[in-house]
Design a protein around this motif. Structure first.
Motif, PDB file in Angstrom:
ATOM      1  N   GLY A 133      22.257   3.198  43.747  1.00  0.00           N
ATOM      2  CA  GLY A 133      21.782   3.466  42.401  1.00  0.00           C
ATOM      3  C   GLY A 133      20.881   2.369  41.868  1.00  0.00           C
ATOM      4  O   GLY A 133      20.714   1.313  42.493  1.00  0.00           O
ATOM      5  N   LEU A 134      20.320   2.617  40.696  1.00  0.00           N
ATOM      6  CA  LEU A 134      19.362   1.676  40.117  1.00  0.00           C
ATOM      7  C   LEU A 134      19.969   0.299  39.900  1.00  0.00           C
ATOM      8  O   LEU A 134      19.320  -0.718  40.168  1.00  0.00           O
ATOM      9  N   ALA A 135      21.208   0.232  39.439  1.00  0.00           N
ATOM     10  CA  ALA A 135      21.831  -1.071  39.198  1.00  0.00           C
ATOM     11  C   ALA A 135      21.900  -1.887  40.488  1.00  0.00           C
ATOM     12  O   ALA A 135      21.649  -3.093  40.495  1.00  0.00           O
ATOM     13  N   GLY A 136      22.214  -1.226  41.599  1.00  0.00           N
ATOM     14  CA  GLY A 136      22.285  -1.915  42.875  1.00  0.00           C
ATOM     15  C   GLY A 136      20.936  -2.326  43.419  1.00  0.00           C
ATOM     16  O   GLY A 136      20.844  -3.225  44.265  1.00  0.00           O
ATOM     17  N   GLY A 259      12.402   5.897  45.445  1.00  0.00           N
ATOM     18  CA  GLY A 259      12.429   7.276  45.913  1.00  0.00           C
ATOM     19  C   GLY A 259      13.315   7.500  47.115  1.00  0.00           C
ATOM     20  O   GLY A 259      13.973   8.537  47.225  1.00  0.00           O
ATOM     21  N   THR A 260      13.374   6.548  48.030  1.00  0.00           N
ATOM     22  CA  THR A 260      14.184   6.724  49.232  1.00  0.00           C
ATOM     23  C   THR A 260      15.637   6.313  49.030  1.00  0.00           C
ATOM     24  O   THR A 260      16.503   6.698  49.817  1.00  0.00           O
ATOM     25  N   SER A 261      15.922   5.544  47.970  1.00  0.00           N
ATOM     26  CA  SER A 261      17.244   4.936  47.834  1.00  0.00           C
ATOM     27  C   SER A 261      18.224   5.756  47.007  1.00  0.00           C
ATOM     28  O   SER A 261      19.410   5.849  47.362  1.00  0.00           O
ATOM     29  N   ILE A 262      17.789   6.297  45.899  1.00  0.00           N
ATOM     30  CA  ILE A 262      18.720   6.893  44.941  1.00  0.00           C
ATOM     31  C   ILE A 262      19.022   8.324  45.350  1.00  0.00           C
ATOM     32  O   ILE A 262      18.141   9.189  45.341  1.00  0.00           O
ATOM     33  N   ALA A 263      20.278   8.575  45.711  1.00  0.00           N
ATOM     34  CA  ALA A 263      20.664   9.881  46.247  1.00  0.00           C
ATOM     35  C   ALA A 263      20.771  10.946  45.161  1.00  0.00           C
ATOM     36  O   ALA A 263      20.385  12.100  45.377  1.00  0.00           O
ATOM     37  N   ASP A 264      21.299  10.583  44.005  1.00  0.00           N
ATOM     38  CA  ASP A 264      21.498  11.565  42.937  1.00  0.00           C
ATOM     39  C   ASP A 264      20.155  11.915  42.285  1.00  0.00           C
ATOM     40  O   ASP A 264      19.473  11.027  41.767  1.00  0.00           O
ATOM     41  N   PHE A 266      19.297  13.401  39.546  1.00  0.00           N
ATOM     42  CA  PHE A 266      19.173  13.168  38.096  1.00  0.00           C
ATOM     43  C   PHE A 266      19.011  11.673  37.809  1.00  0.00           C
ATOM     44  O   PHE A 266      18.196  11.270  36.979  1.00  0.00           O
ATOM     45  N   GLU A 267      19.795  10.853  38.526  1.00  0.00           N
ATOM     46  CA  GLU A 267      19.636   9.407  38.350  1.00  0.00           C
ATOM     47  C   GLU A 267      18.266   8.958  38.833  1.00  0.00           C
ATOM     48  O   GLU A 267      17.617   8.115  38.202  1.00  0.00           O
ATOM     49  N   ARG A 268      17.812   9.528  39.943  1.00  0.00           N
ATOM     50  CA  ARG A 268      16.511   9.129  40.481  1.00  0.00           C
ATOM     51  C   ARG A 268      15.390   9.463  39.498  1.00  0.00           C
ATOM     52  O   ARG A 268      14.479   8.670  39.274  1.00  0.00           O
ATOM     53  N   ASP A 272      12.730   5.970  37.552  1.00  0.00           N
ATOM     54  CA  ASP A 272      11.372   5.544  37.890  1.00  0.00           C
ATOM     55  C   ASP A 272      10.805   4.543  36.889  1.00  0.00           C
ATOM     56  O   ASP A 272      10.371   3.452  37.272  1.00  0.00           O
ATOM     57  N   ARG A 273      10.790   4.904  35.630  1.00  0.00           N
ATOM     58  CA  ARG A 273      10.165   4.009  34.647  1.00  0.00           C
ATOM     59  C   ARG A 273      10.963   2.729  34.429  1.00  0.00           C
ATOM     60  O   ARG A 273      10.373   1.632  34.377  1.00  0.00           O
ATOM     61  N   PRO A 274      12.299   2.783  34.306  1.00  0.00           N
ATOM     62  CA  PRO A 274      13.035   1.513  34.170  1.00  0.00           C
ATOM     63  C   PRO A 274      12.830   0.578  35.361  1.00  0.00           C
ATOM     64  O   PRO A 274      12.698  -0.637  35.175  1.00  0.00           O
TER      65      PRO A 274
END
Length: 347
Positions: A133-136, A259-264, A266-268, A272-274
């Motif tokens: 996820g983005l935090a990771g 794009g390649t990392s976030i599986a979910d 909706f989270e992906r 993008d912008r953050p």
């Protein structure tokens, strides 16, 4: 050839010398395979020193792939010479989060090579299939900014032969054929909307390959979590697998990472912008004054890069069960990202 390209060919005396020790200081070593890379073979060497020395207990040896197809594409695209040159010429003084290189050597054929690298254990390799996820991804974004700030609009981008190597003609010739094979292989795994992204890239291939970025810098080219090692707490990381280095927009590297990392999905879509804003802030902390609006366009187009790499790599390297699924998600996630960002329309 005057150097070994596999653990079986390495002598204790040779390895001791490359680690700055006397030839008889190393009694022996054991080797075990590490990593999931399909372009090279990597091994952890556990070293049996004869006495206490100022040298590591383990190192990682990186060698040419045992697979002929992988070695062939590496020669065509300059894959191995790029990684060896990165460690020889830039890595040590770059400040970029990467392994320390004890020894780097490559033959004139640009296929036979060996790297002896620091073992970063207990750092763990990211898992492309599980995603992150983005935090990771925050430490990865910071590390990416460190790489991109290194040669941001720098004249050295045009003076390093291994970095200026242009594979455009090779890609133009190969990509349509590889895409046909990719579409057939994944016809039942990926839906038509995802598969059609490749057809859209082919229609715009010249525009995609010749587009000038808002700002040029050195880019990793395959910045995904399989190519990142994470510290036990997840708050520190190191970038590895420098075989796809090139010149381009750092925003493309970032889009590829997200794009390649976030599986979910909706989270992906919400990340993008953050992620982009965090990268911009990290560049500014490193003294870069980025053109945010133009780089956001680079990011949106850069969403295609993960899909592009999935097609090219999946059909060029040794096929494995994990690799088939890894390349499937590597295409699927960025395809969804590109559709949401209108990436093809920008070309």
């Amino acid at each position: 050839m005057s150097f070994p390209t596999s653990p079986e060919a390495m002598s204790p005396a040779w390895l001791a010398g490359k680690l700055g020790q006397e030839a008889d200081a190393l009694r022996g070593f054991t080797a075990s395979k590490v990593g999931t890379g399909q372009m090279c073979d990597s091994f952890r060497l556990t070293l049996d020193w004869a006495h206490e020395v100022d040298a590591p207990a383990t190192v990682v040896a990186k060698c040419p792939s045992h697979d002929e197809a992988s070695r062939n594409i590496a020669k065509i695209t300059g894959t191995y010479i790029k990684e060896v040159s990165w460690y020889r010429e830039l890595a040590g003084t770059s400040g970029v989060a990467a392994p320390v290189c004890h020894h780097a050597e490559i033959a004139d054929d640009e296929v036979d090579f060996v790297l002896i690298l620091s073992d970063l254990a207990p750092a763990r390799q990211g898992d492309q299939l599980a995603g992150l996820g983005l935090a990771g991804l925050v430490p990865c974004i910071e590390a990416a900014a460190g790489l991109h700030a290194l040669l941001w609009d720098d004249s050295r981008l045009d003076s390093l032969p291994w970095l200026t190597r242009d594979n455009g003609d090779v890609i133009r010739a190969m990509f349509p054929q590889l895409y046909a094979g990719f579409r057939e292989r994944y016809a039942t795994r990926l839906d038509s909307g995802v598969l059609d992204i490749g057809a859209g890239i082919i229609e715009r291939l010249d525009a995609y390959l010749t587009r000038q970025p808002a700002a040029r810098t050195i880019v990793h080219g395959d910045l995904r979590i399989d190519n990142i090692l994470f510290g036990p707490a997840g708050d520190r990381c190191w970038l590895v697998d420098w075989q796809t280095l090139g010149r381009g927009s750092g925003a493309t590297d970032l889009a590829y990472l997200v794009g390649t990392s976030i599986a979910d999905p909706f989270e992906r879509a919400a990340a993008d912008r953050p992620a982009f804003d965090h990268w911009i802030a990290a560049l500014r902390q490193r003294g870069i004054d980025p053109d945010t609006e133009s780089l956001w366009t680079d990011y949106r187009i850069g969403a295609l890069s993960g899909y592009f790499m999935a097609v090219f790599a999946s059909m060029s390297v040794e096929r494995t069960t994990r690799g088939d699924e890894m390349f499937a998600v590597m295409a699927e996630r960025p395809a969804r990202q590109a559709l949401a960002l209108g990436s093809l329309d920008l070309l």
